[in-house]
Design a protein around this motif. Structure first.
Motif, PDB file in Angstrom:
ATOM      1  N   ILE A  95     -22.530  45.453 -15.108  1.00 57.29           N
ATOM      2  CA  ILE A  95     -22.442  44.214 -15.892  1.00 57.29           C
ATOM      3  C   ILE A  95     -21.212  44.246 -16.796  1.00 57.29           C
ATOM      4  N   SER A 129     -26.109  52.639 -14.886  1.00 53.89           N
ATOM      5  CA  SER A 129     -25.381  52.053 -13.759  1.00 53.89           C
ATOM      6  C   SER A 129     -25.384  50.535 -13.858  1.00 53.89           C
ATOM      7  N   ALA A 130     -26.544  49.979 -14.170  1.00 54.54           N
ATOM      8  CA  ALA A 130     -26.627  48.522 -14.335  1.00 54.54           C
ATOM      9  C   ALA A 130     -25.749  48.052 -15.492  1.00 54.54           C
ATOM     10  N   TYR A 131     -25.751  48.829 -16.570  1.00 52.34           N
ATOM     11  CA  TYR A 131     -24.928  48.479 -17.733  1.00 52.34           C
ATOM     12  C   TYR A 131     -23.444  48.471 -17.371  1.00 52.34           C
ATOM     13  N   TRP A 134     -30.241  52.845 -15.267  1.00 57.12           N
ATOM     14  CA  TRP A 134     -30.016  51.853 -16.329  1.00 57.12           C
ATOM     15  C   TRP A 134     -28.551  51.832 -16.763  1.00 57.12           C
ATOM     16  N   SER A 142     -27.133  56.791  -8.786  1.00 61.62           N
ATOM     17  CA  SER A 142     -28.547  56.490  -9.045  1.00 61.62           C
ATOM     18  C   SER A 142     -29.480  57.117  -8.018  1.00 61.62           C
TER      19      SER A 142
END
Length: 209
Positions: free
Chosen positions: A165, A160-162, A158, A134
């Motif tokens: 999680i 990376s966040a996905y 985004w 990122s």
């Protein structure tokens, strides 16, 4: 895969029938095991069918509502972080077997401790990868794809966040499978699919990419 396994069972059963002192088949136990396998497997089958909606539908909606070039940018950004899929595959190959053995030996408490340890070590590892991806997102896109997707580096954050999680739910998923509770896996994926179906189109329509 199912057909190959079934063929192996048929051949083994057929060949054992010609052996001396071959074990007899206990039809009651066979029926019981078959029922358990069906109960366990039917929810996994349903879960796999609805999982597509929760994980892939948004990409198709983006292509339809915005443009197919956006799909290319989304895929390029996803591929930068996609190296964590190697860790996901390793997790699926190693952790479920180990978790089942720990549960058989030490019960739920030991299983929880093991899965917490997996979640902690895995999340720290993946967090390090996605932070690097990122922080230098535009650099990675240019390195891998040239100037074709410049300006889309923000998508990597985004993704990376996905992926982070997505990893955090895997120890829970493995725990439910070890416990034989595949029905809750289906319900979780079904809820995710409902959210994707209900929100993907209006959000992309209003906010674009």
């Amino acid at each position: 895969m199912g057909g190959a396994s079934a063929l192996g069972i048929v051949l083994a059963a057929f060949s054992s029938g010609f052996q001396k002192n071959a074990p007899s088949v206990d039809s009651a136990k066979l029926s019981q095991v078959t029922h358990k396998h069906w109960t366990f497997g039917k929810w996994l089958l349903a879960e796999n069918l609805v999982y597509w909606c929760s994980s892939q539908l948004v990409i198709y909606v983006a292509g339809q509502v915005v443009s197919t070039s956006l799909v290319g940018a989304m895929s390029a950004a996803a591929n930068v972080v996609g190296m964590v899929n190697i860790l996901f595959l390793a997790l699926e190959n190693l952790v479920p077997t180990r978790a089942a053995a720990i549960y058989a030996k030490g019960g739920k408490a030991s299983l929880k401790r093991y899965l917490k340890r997996v979640a902690l070590i895995g999340s720290v590892t993946i967090l390090a990868i996605v932070i690097i991806a990122s922080l230098w997102s535009e650099y990675w896109l240019k390195l891998f794809y040239g100037s074709a997707y410049q300006g889309y580096g923000w998508m990597i954050a985004w993704w990376s966040a996905y992926y982070l999680i997505s990893f955090l739910q895997r120890p829970l998923s493995i725990g439910l499978r070890v416990l034989g509770n595949t029905r809750d896996l289906f319900l979780a994926s079904f809820c995710g699919a409902l959210v994707a179906i209900c929100l993907s189109y209006p959000i992309i329509r209003m906010g674009g990419a």
